[in-house]
Design a protein around this motif. Structure first.
Motif, short mmCIF file in Angstrom:
data_model
loop_
_atom_site.label_atom_id
_atom_site.label_comp_id
_atom_site.label_asym_id
_atom_site.label_seq_id
_atom_site.Cartn_x
_atom_site.Cartn_y
_atom_site.Cartn_z
N VAL A 6 0.86 -1.18 0.00
CA VAL A 6 0.00 0.00 0.00
C VAL A 6 0.90 1.23 0.00
O VAL A 6 1.73 1.40 0.90
N VAL A 7 0.74 2.09 -0.99
CA VAL A 7 1.52 3.32 -1.05
C VAL A 7 0.58 4.50 -0.85
O VAL A 7 -0.39 4.67 -1.58
N VAL A 8 0.89 5.31 0.16
CA VAL A 8 0.07 6.47 0.52
C VAL A 8 0.71 7.71 -0.07
O VAL A 8 1.89 8.00 0.21
N LEU A 9 -0.04 8.44 -0.88
CA LEU A 9 0.48 9.67 -1.49
C LEU A 9 0.03 10.87 -0.66
O LEU A 9 -1.15 11.22 -0.63
N ALA A 10 0.98 11.50 0.04
CA ALA A 10 0.68 12.65 0.88
C ALA A 10 0.85 13.94 0.08
O ALA A 10 1.94 14.22 -0.43
N GLY A 27 -1.08 -1.80 8.93
CA GLY A 27 0.14 -2.10 9.66
C GLY A 27 -0.02 -3.12 10.76
O GLY A 27 0.97 -3.64 11.28
N THR A 28 -1.28 -3.44 11.15
CA THR A 28 -1.50 -4.48 12.15
C THR A 28 -1.29 -5.87 11.57
O THR A 28 -1.25 -6.85 12.31
N LEU A 29 -1.13 -5.94 10.24
CA LEU A 29 -0.92 -7.22 9.56
C LEU A 29 0.37 -7.16 8.73
O LEU A 29 0.34 -7.21 7.50
N PRO A 30 1.52 -7.06 9.38
CA PRO A 30 2.78 -6.88 8.63
C PRO A 30 3.15 -8.06 7.75
O PRO A 30 3.96 -7.92 6.83
N ASP A 31 2.55 -9.22 8.02
CA ASP A 31 2.83 -10.38 7.17
C ASP A 31 1.96 -10.37 5.91
O ASP A 31 2.18 -11.18 4.99
N ARG A 32 1.00 -9.45 5.84
CA ARG A 32 0.10 -9.39 4.70
C ARG A 32 0.20 -8.06 3.93
O ARG A 32 -0.07 -8.02 2.73
N TYR A 33 0.55 -6.98 4.64
CA TYR A 33 0.61 -5.66 4.02
C TYR A 33 1.91 -4.96 4.37
O TYR A 33 2.44 -5.09 5.48
N GLU A 34 2.39 -4.17 3.41
CA GLU A 34 3.51 -3.26 3.62
C GLU A 34 3.01 -1.87 3.25
O GLU A 34 2.41 -1.68 2.18
N VAL A 35 3.21 -0.90 4.13
CA VAL A 35 2.70 0.46 3.89
C VAL A 35 3.88 1.41 3.71
O VAL A 35 4.75 1.50 4.58
N LEU A 36 3.92 2.10 2.57
CA LEU A 36 4.92 3.12 2.30
C LEU A 36 4.20 4.46 2.13
O LEU A 36 3.08 4.52 1.63
N THR A 37 4.87 5.54 2.53
CA THR A 37 4.31 6.88 2.35
C THR A 37 5.24 7.67 1.45
O THR A 37 6.46 7.67 1.64
N CYS A 38 4.66 8.35 0.46
CA CYS A 38 5.47 9.13 -0.47
C CYS A 38 4.87 10.51 -0.69
O CYS A 38 3.72 10.78 -0.31
#
Length: 317
Positions: A6-10, A27-38
């Protein structure tokens, strides 16, 4: 299981609360999702508060996203046309990526042409402005979010949590989404739509609320529950009950009941081996055929197809 990025565009003027929702939920499921902010240039981003945020990534991160999420930004920065840096950043999103907006983020998607001819929502207070700028979008300001497959839009603030939980449920089933909701101290889903949050006179008499009747209905979903029975439980006339219910929940009693029955049926399909007819009886649909029709109308699949997809996702978790 592959990790979903998941990439969050700020964007400048971003609301800090909503900016943090994806990391908090996914983020509560780090084995299923990766969250990046750009950001559009990789530099710091001004928020609508008295501080800025530093992000770790530039727009190139968008090309790696499975889901792109646009949190809202200050309405003073809204414009009918996309600023060139934002347009360039969105151009990096790969075909097939899922795109999600919260609140004013829908304006960006509409300006980019991503909502043309599609259903969408945004904050109810901005509905008139949105319609005047983007009449080609089928705006529904009464709902908390709209799932149109690869593009999802949600209303203001906390509806960002609703849509993110919905995505977890869609990706991994009800059991996993309920687990995330508990960790976030949040109900797995909220009743009704935005109409219940629009400013209106508060009943001076608590007895005039329909909340107790709604709770009673949830405890008796297996019963037919006619409008007359609901109004009788609330000790209101049919007309008063229907009006008060719509003011508080944002939809009619009949539609609300169908939504609750379908939601309960989905849960049973995911968590039990009960047959379709048995589930129909437990949730208040007269027949298995009625359940099939309502489930297909709500999510476009049969009970068998739903169970095959989401029971597998739930047990995998």
């Amino acid at each position: 299981m592959a990790v979903h990025r998941v990439v969050v565009l700020a964007l400048d003027g971003v609301y800090p609360f909503e900016l943090g929702i994806p990391s908090r939920v996914f983020g509560t499921l780090p084995d299923r999702y990766e969250v990046l902010t750009c950001s559009v240039d990789g530099g710091p981003v001004a928020t609508n508060s008295d501080f800025s945020v530093t992000v770790e990534h530039g727009p190139e991160a968008l090309a790696t996203a499975d889901t792109v999420l646009l949190p809202p930004f200050d309405v003073a920065r809204l414009s009918r046309e996309l600023p060139p840096p934002v347009s360039a950043a969105l151009a990096a999103v790969r075909p097939g990526a899922r795109i999600v907006s919260i609140c004013t983020g829908a304006f960006v998607l509409a300006a980019a042409g991503l909502l043309h001819g599609r259903p969408a929502t945004t904050h109810w207070a901005l509905a008139d402005a949105f319609r005047s700028w983007y009449p080609e979008v089928a705006l529904d300001p009464d709902v908390l979010f709209v799932d149109d497959g690869d593009v999802l839009t949600s209303a203001g603030a906390a509806s960002g949590v609703d849509v993110c939980l919905h995505l977890v449920r869609r990706d991994h089933g009800t059991a996993v989404a309920n687990h995330v909701a508990r960790l976030c101290v949040m109900p797995p889903w909220r009743e009704g739509g935005q109409a219940q949050y629009i400013e209106s006179p508060v009943p001076s008499d608590p007895a005039s609320s329909t909340s107790a009747t709604r709770q009673w209905a949830l405890e008796n979903l297996h019963e037919p529950l006619t409008l007359a029975e609901l109004a009788g439980h609330a000790r209101m006339s049919l007309r008063t009950f229907a009006r008060r219910f719509n003011e508080e929940v944002g939809t009619s009693p009949g539609r609300w009941l169908i939504h609750q029955r379908v939601a309960r049926a989905r849960h049973l399909l995911e968590t039990t081996d009960l047959g379709v007819d048995d589930i129909a009886g437990q949730v208040g649909f007269a027949t298995g055929t009625s359940l099939r029709e309502h489930l297909h109308a709500a999510i476009g699949v049969s009970p068998v197809a739903y169970r095959r997809t989401f029971r597998g996702a739930a047990t995998a978790g």
